[in-house]
Design an enzyme around this catalytic site. Sequence first.
Site, PDB file in Angstrom:
ATOM      1  N   SER A  66       6.510   3.443   7.049  1.00  0.00           N
ATOM      2  CA  SER A  66       6.976   2.365   6.971  1.00  0.00           C
ATOM      3  C   SER A  66       8.345   1.985   6.645  1.00  0.00           C
ATOM      4  CB  SER A  66       6.281   1.355   6.136  1.00  0.00           C
ATOM      5  OG  SER A  66       6.769   0.213   6.123  1.00  0.00           O
TER       6      SER A  66
ATOM      7  N   LYS B 227      -1.847   2.577   5.933  1.00  0.00           N
ATOM      8  CA  LYS B 227      -0.527   1.957   6.512  1.00  0.00           C
ATOM      9  C   LYS B 227      -0.665   0.635   7.332  1.00  0.00           C
ATOM     10  CE  LYS B 227       3.370   1.477   8.486  1.00  0.00           C
ATOM     11  NZ  LYS B 227       3.699   0.790   9.765  1.00  0.00           N
TER      12      LYS B 227
ATOM     13  N   ASN C 246       0.434  -3.185   6.594  1.00  0.00           N
ATOM     14  CA  ASN C 246       1.104  -4.113   7.469  1.00  0.00           C
ATOM     15  C   ASN C 246       0.282  -5.294   7.436  1.00  0.00           C
ATOM     16  OD1 ASN C 246       2.487  -1.841   8.271  1.00  0.00           O
ATOM     17  ND2 ASN C 246       2.049  -2.236  10.563  1.00  0.00           N
TER      18      ASN C 246
END
Length: 484
Positions: free
Chosen positions: A134, A188, A192
């Site tokens: 990220s 991840k 998000n």
Amino acid sequence: MTDTTTATANIGVVGLAVMGSNLARNLASREGNTVAIYNRSYGRTQELLDEHPEAGFVASKTVEDFAASLSKPRTALIMVKAGAGTDAVIDQLVSVFEPGDIIIDGGNALFTDTIRREKAVRETGINFVGAGISGGEEGALLGPSIMPGGSAEAWETIGPILKSIAAVAEGEPCVTHVGTDGAGHFVKMIHNGIEYADMQLIAEAYDLIRHGTGKTPAEIADIFAEWNSGELESYLIEITSEVLRQTDAKTGKPLVDVILDQAGAKGTGAWTVQTALDLGIPVSGIAEAVFARSLSSKPEQRAAASGLPGPKPTPVADTDAFVEDVRLALYASKIIAYSQGFDEIVAGAAEYNWDIHKGDIAKIWRGGCIIRAQFLNRITEAYAADPGLVALVTAPYFTDAVARAQDSWRRVVAAAAASGIPSPAFSSSLAYYDGLRSKRLPAALVQGQRDFFGAHNYQRVDLPGTFHTLWSGDRTEIDASDAH
Ligand code: NBP
């Protein structure tokens, strides 16, 4: 180009669009690394070589030469468009790599794809690591937050390399071995999802202040800048202030007023919500954020509904007090969004057998990534104090924060409803909070309804066992425990 027949590189990057190029440059800038590069179409490779001769890349035109340019165990980071492209590159690498070598997929893969790929690649003796990365293009170049899954054996080799390129927060690299197979991409995905909720909450705070007080975007930019020096300090608050301060060169208007109000999405927020539904975890803040983007992107429906009646707008009486109420409501709602996101991590870890350390996840999100925030330290502390914490919002620090905020939160949600200003993330977060803390929920009535039409049975508060009322008979209750 360096002679590709000798194995001179300790790490390779496949896929040289913006993310791959920047990660390759980041890797090359760290002492001890020699970076091999390969891309499906050679044009991108040549461009990177021409633009960054200082990186000393070892470039290859074929995947065979790429493999030959890597020292053993060969380690390659794939940065291609997630999906079919990833599978194609994995197949190519598997055909030229050997047992013990390592393939890292740094793209935005769906974690179930990573689980599938890891299983298939493991059968060849090659290690496969799905790593969430990220921070966008700037993070890739200067230091991202990295969430690798895969085996402990692979982590031993790639850990030092990933630590060398990751962002650093308070002296610690923003990378940790999250868990096996798809754990990294799962975390991840949650990152998000939380990012979606955080952005929507900030957008609602802006909208409420704008409509409630009549302040201009530039004035609201000052408010966000001030908030950024307190407990809300974060990258998203910081960039919000910058976006609101921007004037459009073409019209002289605030840029935010000339940007079409239809928010796009690449799908990771939807994945978070879809997965949460499967796991039975209420991530209502994230879901509302995803739906708010969907609603914004329905111009026909919005045009058809634009004449529907709403309340007369009522300007707030005390501007400063209202702004402070919104700040506290934002903080409380944000706590809920993170609490829900971590609930999903806990549920995913249980479902897929991952040993995920929640406090470490909060730590690696402190730098490099989009949701980086001062607040994440409080999450790490909460899990350090109580690793078995059942809900983040029940940790003493967050309980106190919500207690301090709740009156403001309620006033803001009530004001939004009274004025007809949509605040789905604020209000759903408050509803979740009230649901969670309720001693008694109307779920009892839902169970009664289910038993009425479907004989789904219910349990009683005062007796063990399972019961059914003979709704279409004499309405006596029978013990239905034996039916199971
Ligand atoms: P893109 O997602 O735009 O992908 C372009 C790259 O994929 C090019 O190198 C292209 O090769 C390659 N590629 C494709 Br498309 N199909 C391929 C195939 N069948 N075989 C081999 N290579 C193929 O690049 P990006 O924006 O740099 O993102 C890379 C990954 O990182 C994605 O998974 C993305 O979701 C993830 N990510 C992006 C960001 C971000 O901020 N952009 C942040 C975090 C993660 P070509 O040059 O030959 O067409």
